[in-house]
Design a protein around this motif. Structure first.
Motif: not given
Length: 117
Positions: A38-52, A54-60
């Motif tokens: 969450q940047a100043p004055g902005k809404e929180r946004e997704f950056v990255s995630s990883i599966s349980r 660890g085999g799959q990753t996701y990125y903005a």
């Protein structure tokens, strides 16, 4: 599960940081792990995630190719390695855990990343 994020700081543009998210309280492998910001004055946004597993990753799109997410089951910790940082990456970074699907029910306290130009 309790989450403790760390590793933020001040870095110059083009530099790198590694964020850590230590989990405790429940079986780490049961959770999908994510990072948001969450940047100043902005809404929180997704950056990255990883599966349980660890085999799959996701990125903005904004961080693809620069950030890498990983997890270490022996340390119950998720990591976000951030390279080629830009001033627009300045934000409070939060780690989160999802037990069911991608419903992030558990959140860490946030760690501030400041990238100077």
């Amino acid at each position: 599960v309790q989450l403790q994020a760390s590793g933020g700081g001040l870095v110059q543009a083009g530099g790198s940081l590694r964020l850590s998210c230590a989990a405790s309280g429940r079986t780490f492998s049961s959770f999908m792990m994510g990072w948001f910001r969450q940047a100043p004055g902005k809404e929180r946004e997704f950056v990255s995630s990883i599966s349980r597993s660890g085999g799959q990753t996701y990125y903005a799109d904004s961080v693809k190719g620069r950030f890498t997410i990983s997890r270490d089951g022996t340390k119950n910790t998720s990591y976000l390695i951030m390279n080629s940082l830009k001033p627009e990456d300045t934000a409070v970074y939060y780690c989160a855990a999802a037990y069911w699907g991608t419903n992030y029910d558990y959140w860490g306290q946030g760690t501030l990343v400041t990238v100077s130009s």
